[in-house]
Design an enzyme around this catalytic site. Structure first.
Site: not given
Length: 429
Positions: A249, A254, A272, A299, A369
């Protein structure tokens, strides 16, 4: 600018480093703008700069000391930008001389030799990968990969878009302000504002300077976020009282967009692998006044949650970032072609774990992305083989284009970051 370039060469990220350096400097607003344009322009144009330098150097570029090499690139970029040779050469040589006094004569000779090559610059002709790579300032392997994956015409448009300067886009926090209120305030401050094309909560602004200096950002009424990323938030389709998981995240754009959409009625669990990055998510939520965001450190391939326990799981996966090269200009020079398969292997593991956490009837949203086939179509095919029970949901319409069972937003379409989106529904029973 030279200091920034040296630190970026040593591994710093330009979009993090440069704004921090400028905030701590005593430069005027105009000078900050000049530094920003010069650094990002040089990072994007490094391929062209290096090509011209190689025409006049008597040694490999890699043999030069980092400050000297960085300074020469800054000097060449100024020449390409049309700065008069006496100014571009003189100022650059002085800057280099402050950190490497003995290199002043060498730098002066090299830059004057480059200046004599143009401005009818001797770019390579032809449409082979190597010639296109120089003219568009990309590594040859990226040119080849885009052509193979998307075709010559699409690749050409994307490579050109990578050279553009991205505008700042804000996502308005509906819990604290309306789009019209924020727009009116920005325009009153002399900022040029346009309504976004992909999201009704997006405002594209120009002439604002450092976004952290804007009152609407400081007090949590808006968040800098590209429209491509905002479109992913909308695709999550967050509803009141839902339980949503955001894997990988950080830095939290987001996550906070999802929480805003639920107006404080649900729960967003965001995490994360690294505690430092998870803190970025938590800090973003605090700035925006979002109390329904819970963070974790784990993880993404082994998450500490019960199977089938979330209404929606978003996996905005770590990727090559080839959709954001205009914004993170140094990325193109740090990546290698072999990195793509390593990243795709990680994405395959992550998406299978993510799918296992979706409740019956819930949704899995996968996004990256980037625009490479191995990280988009390849992941779609992998998931289809392992989880054929997951049913594809509707894709967004134009400017998105169908891509496998998902959709692709190219960076040349409407001036946003390039994104891939795949939405799947878990069976009810």
């Amino acid at each position: 600018a030279l200091d920034a370039m040296v630190r970026i060469d040593d591994g710093a990220f330009s979009h993090v480093l440069l704004p921090t350096m400028l905030r701590r400097s005593a430069l005027s607003a105009a000078d900050r703008g000049q530094v920003t344009a010069l650094v990002y322009g040089t990072l994007r144009g490094r391929g062209r700069c290096d090509f011209l330098l190689e025409q006049v150097l008597d040694r490999p570029l890699d043999a030069l000391e980092i400050p000297v090499r960085a300074g020469l690139r800054l000097g060449v970029q100024q020449l390409l930008d049309g700065v008069p040779a006496h100014a571009a050469v003189g100022e650059t040589v002085e800057a280099i001389g402050k950190v490497r006094p003995k290199a002043k004569g060498f730098a002066n000779g090299v830059l004057r030799s480059v200046a004599r090559l143009g401005p009818a610059w001797p770019w390579p002709v032809g449409e082979d990968d190597e010639a296109v790579a120089v003219r568009t300032s990309h590594p040859t392997w990226i040119v080849r990969r885009l052509r193979d994956d998307l075709g010559d015409d699409a690749a050409a448009a994307i490579l050109e878009a990578d050279d553009e300067t991205p505008a700042l886009t804000l996502r308005v926090n509906p819990m604290r302000a309306t789009v019209e209120e924020v727009r009116t305030e920005l325009e009153a401050a002399g900022v040029h504002v346009e309504v976004g094309r992909l999201s009704p909560d997006a405002l594209v602004v120009r002439g604002s300077g450092d976004p952290r200096g804007l009152p609407v950002v400081r007090d949590g009424r808006a968040t800098p976020q590209d429209e491509g990323s905002q479109a992913i938030v909308r695709a999550v389709d967050a509803r009141a009282d839902q339980r949503i998981l955001d894997i990988a995240a950080a830095p939290g754009g987001k996550t906070t967009g999802i929480a805003e959409a639920m107006r404080g009625t649900g729960l967003v669990v965001a995490g994360d692998r690294y505690a430092g990055r998870t803190r970025l998510v938590r800090d973003a939520a605090v700035r925006l006044g979002l109390h329904d965001v819970v963070t974790y450190v784990a993880d993404g391939r082994a998450l500490p949650f019960a199977r089938a326990s979330f209404d929606t799981v978003l996996l905005d996966a770590p990727c090559s970032g080839l959709g954001v090269l205009r914004r993170r200009a140094e990325t193109r020079w740090r990546l290698a072609s072999e990195d793509l398969e390593r990243l795709a292997a990680l994405q395959r593991d992550l998406v299978v774990e993510a799918a296992a956490l979706v409740r019956p009837g819930g949704a899995l949203v996968y996004s990256v992305c980037t625009i490479t086939a191995v990280e988009t179509l390849g992941i779609d095919e992998h998931l289809a083989a392992l989880r054929p029970d997951l049913v594809p949901l509707d894709r967004p319409s134009s400017p998105w284009i169908p891509h496998g069972r998902g959709a692709l937003l190219r960076p040349d379409a409407v001036g946003t970051d390039g994104m891939f989106l795949l939405r799947l529904r878990a069976p009810v029973g």
